[in-house]
Design an enzyme around this catalytic site. Structure first.
Site, PDB file in Angstrom:
ATOM      1  N   TYR A   1      12.187  41.935  75.918  1.00 55.18           N
ATOM      2  CA  TYR A   1      13.364  41.988  75.401  1.00 55.18           C
ATOM      3  C   TYR A   1      13.040  41.903  73.767  1.00 55.18           C
ATOM      4  O   TYR A   1      12.009  41.283  73.366  1.00 55.18           O
ATOM      5  CB  TYR A   1      14.148  40.955  75.546  1.00 55.18           C
ATOM      6  CG  TYR A   1      15.409  41.364  76.657  1.00 55.18           C
ATOM      7  CD1 TYR A   1      16.568  42.033  75.975  1.00 55.18           C
ATOM      8  CD2 TYR A   1      15.452  41.194  77.949  1.00 55.18           C
ATOM      9  CE1 TYR A   1      17.412  42.507  76.802  1.00 55.18           C
ATOM     10  CE2 TYR A   1      16.431  41.343  78.487  1.00 55.18           C
ATOM     11  CZ  TYR A   1      17.517  42.132  78.168  1.00 55.18           C
ATOM     12  OH  TYR A   1      18.532  42.704  78.901  1.00 55.18           O
TER      13      TYR A   1
ATOM     14  N   ASP B   1      13.035  31.138  75.132  1.00 50.84           N
ATOM     15  CA  ASP B   1      12.120  31.778  74.437  1.00 50.84           C
ATOM     16  C   ASP B   1      11.561  31.141  73.119  1.00 50.84           C
ATOM     17  O   ASP B   1      10.347  31.364  72.752  1.00 50.84           O
ATOM     18  CB  ASP B   1      12.700  33.061  73.902  1.00 50.84           C
ATOM     19  CG  ASP B   1      12.704  34.154  75.237  1.00 50.84           C
ATOM     20  OD1 ASP B   1      11.950  34.177  76.013  1.00 50.84           O
ATOM     21  OD2 ASP B   1      13.921  35.064  75.095  1.00 50.84           O
TER      22      ASP B   1
END
Length: 687
Positions: free
Chosen positions: A422, A334
């Protein structure tokens, strides 16, 4: 081509992210340091500096002016470490430089721009395999590609899904061999947002696309046939939209009162002072939040002593455990693939941060080099939750009344980012006893898989390989979360630290010597080289891990140090030859110590997107450089395995993991012995 209404929303989103046209007067006052000039060698690029970098780049390569060359990341190219350490307030700032990651003519560029001379002093072309961080422009453009395909449109129509209720997202592709090299590729998966904003819980399973990002062409469509799309029932999570009764007694609102105001100060935008701590805090496009030059003042001598030069989340690795078509590539990095800064939405007052919080904005560069405001990205606040710093009540001295207790108040620096489904919350918490606690919490939505099954009884003898059933037609795919931290510990100076493994070794008592049979003995081992410091944690082979300055001794002769205290953790169980693990090799160990090198900051490599794993922490550490009595860096990877359950639907309660950096023989005695207790007279009356 069928145009979905979602495209207008995406355009609106990009405009909100990439343009800032109005700031309230109070916001202008608070963040004037970001908007005007730097005050510290590590201050992030200001808005005038970002604009100047773009102007310099346009003169270096006309593509930056025409739009054919795209900026993917821009950040301060920090001065040499020793120059920063020597700098004092009032000194002239070191020359300001910017590091720019860009794409031009299909090639990656790593550029260094000197703001003082107005020149590009370095332009490295594809120094490693891989590409820079993706931009929101990339993602929005790619998300529209499926609608150009008649095959895709027929498949959607065949599933009975209206295009007005369709949304497509772009899972990153990873790296899986030569057939995906030489071009930027990305995956696409679509969902139904009909009757819900929580489209993540309504996957259109069995339909997967691979897209050439630069040509905006579909490379491959896989259509395994329709799988029932989960219903929207029960997917709502917004307050005010939930219509179900909650059988729970109301908890009254609460906040921490500070009659005299906060105890911390923020000077020149980014320099934080609180109690005995001082540190520099900086928003960052890739890491999200960087803590630098953390010093703690010795309560006995008043000396400001160095603890950590720089600490930040270097990479996040989230591999999903489904090897099937459409899922095998879901192993996200990420920080290096998208960046934690751009995904840091404004923190929500009173809920993300308490009433007494102070907010810091981030300023980044758009693909065109335009300054972008990321408002309320970081918050600072003092925390008191009834915890105790130290206490003792004495009962063995007759005639005395000894009841001593001190409340624990801490300072928290917090950032939260929403990386797709998320949400991650990062806390750096500072205690007056010198301890630093770092916590990563996860919430948001699971990445789920559609299935024909509605009840576990439907499975019969067949168990779903990728994860458990968490709602009707919804599989929660098992996955891991790993966060690797770069911790440049500088215990009383940067050039003379050592890493000591303190082993608790079981000893057998010789017969006849004691009524005991065994005990533990401490033995210390100084790591000589980097491979000595590649460590896998084990409960049954316990160590403490000390960072010490062997040249700074206490009055008793102990070296001043800090120790890493791991919290709950997990190890990656993937095979080392599995492509995601090759790229995420920094999870092969939980602890690493490397020789300081200013180019070795990102555990997965500088150019992360579609990288092949040749520029990782594992590669650097395997050089096996000397680390005894050197300037060294600690790396710690925390993680957790996530087996989803029904309670994770439709949005998951927060789960967290942490570690601590704790003084060990750093102070001569308890550093918080002299702090004052709280007294009723100092607080407002109870209503």
């Amino acid at each position: 081509m069928v145009e979905p209404s979602f495209s207008q929303l995406l355009v609106l989103f990009i405009n909100l992210l990439f343009l800032f046209t109005t700031l309230g007067s109070s916001a202008k006052t608070r963040f004037k340091y970001s908007l005007e000039k730097p005050h510290h060698p590590l201050d992030p690029l200001t808005t005038p500096e970002i604009k100047r970098v773009q102007t310099i780049l346009s003169g270096h390569d006309p593509g930056f002016g025409s739009g054919s060359a795209i900026i993917h990341a821009m950040a301060l190219d920090e001065p040499e470490k020793q120059r920063v350490v020597r700098w004092k307030k009032g000194d002239r700032l070191p020359p300001r430089r910017a590091e720019v990651l860009a794409m031009s003519n299909g090639e990656s560029h790593v550029l260094t721009v000197d703001l003082n001379s107005g020149r590009v002093v370095s332009d490295l072309v594809s120094p490693t395999f891989g590409y820079p961080i993706l931009t929101m422009k990339d993602i929005i453009a790619v998300s529209q590609v499926p609608y150009k395909s008649m095959e895709f449109n027929r498949s959607i129509e065949g599933r009975g899904i209206p295009f007005s209720g369709l949304i497509c997202i772009t899972p990153f592709a990873g790296w899986y061999g030569p057939d995906e090299e030489g071009r930027r590729v990305i995956k696409i998966q679509c969902f139904s947002k009909q009757d819900t904003v929580n489209f993540y819980m309504r996957p259109i399973e069995g339909l997967y696309l691979t897209v050439d990002m630069d040509k905006l062409e579909i490379i491959k469509i896989v259509d395994n046939g329709p799988v029932p799309v989960p219903k929207s029932t029960g997917t709502e999570y917004r307050y005010g939209f939930l219509n179900e009764t909650v059988h729970m007694d109301r908890v009254n609102p609460m906040s921490m009162e500070q009659p005299d105001g906060p105890s911390f100060q923020v000077e020149d935008g980014y320099l934080v002072k609180w109690a005995n701590w001082k540190f520099h805090i900086k928003p960052d496009q890739r890491a999200g939040m960087i803590i630098s030059q953390a010093t703690v003042r010795d309560s006995k001598t008043g000396e400001a002593r160095s603890v950590m030069y720089k600490g930040f989340a270097s990479e996040l690795f989230v591999p999903y455990m489904d090897p099937g078509t459409g899922w095998y590539s879901k192993a996200y990095m990420d920080a290096g693939e998208f960046g934690l800064g751009p995904s840091s939405m404004p923190l929500v007052p009173l809920n993300d941060c308490p009433r007494n919080a102070y907010y810091i904005d981030g300023f980044f560069a758009s693909p065109q080099g335009i300054p972008v405001l990321q408002p309320n990205m970081i918050c600072l606040f003092e925390r008191y939750a009834g915890d105790i710093s130290w206490r003792h009540s004495e009962i063995l001295l007759p005639g005395t009344d000894i009841k001593e207790s001190r409340a624990k108040v801490t300072l928290v620096a917090r950032m939260a980012c929403s990386v797709g489904n998320y949400d991650y919350i990062f806390d750096w918490e500072f205690q007056m006893d010198g301890l630093i606690r770092v916590t990563v919490a996860a919430s948001g939505m699971l990445m789920v898989k559609g299935t024909a099954y509605q009840n576990v009884e439907d499975l019969g003898e067949k168990e779903e390989d990728s994860g458990p059933l968490i709602s009707e037609n919804v599989i929660g795919v098992v996955h891991d979360h790993f966060i690797s931290f770069h911790l440049d510990m500088d215990i009383d100076g940067s050039a003379n630290n050592s890493f000591v493994k303190v082993h608790l070794e079981k000893q057998r008592v010789p017969p006849g010597k004691s009524r005991r049979k065994s005990y533990l003995k401490v033995k210390k081992y100084v790591a000589k080289t980097e491979k000595d410091a590649q460590i896998k944690l084990s409960l049954y082979d316990p160590y403490e891990f000390h960072f010490v300055n062997p040249n700074r001794l206490s009055r008793l002769g102990n070296p001043a140090g800090y120790k890493l205290v791991p919290g709950g953790n997990a190890a990656s169980l993937l095979d080392h030859d599995d492509p995601p693990q090759i790229r995420g090799a920094f999870t092969n160990n939980q602890i690493w110590v490397t020789r300081y090198n200013r180019s070795e900051q990102w555990a997965g490599g500088l150019l992360m997107y579609q990288s092949r794993g040749e520029d990782t922490l594992q590669v650097w550490s395997d050089r096996d450089r000397s680390i005894e009595n050197k300037d060294i860096v600690l790396w710690y990877t925390l993680g957790f395995h996530h087996v989803p359950c029904q309670e994770d639907f439709p949005v998951m309660p927060t789960i967290a993991s942490s570690f601590e950096l704790k003084p060990v023989n750093f102070f001569e005695s308890n550093p918080v012995l002299g702090i004052s207790p709280f007294f009723e007279k100092d607080l407002p009356p109870v209503c």
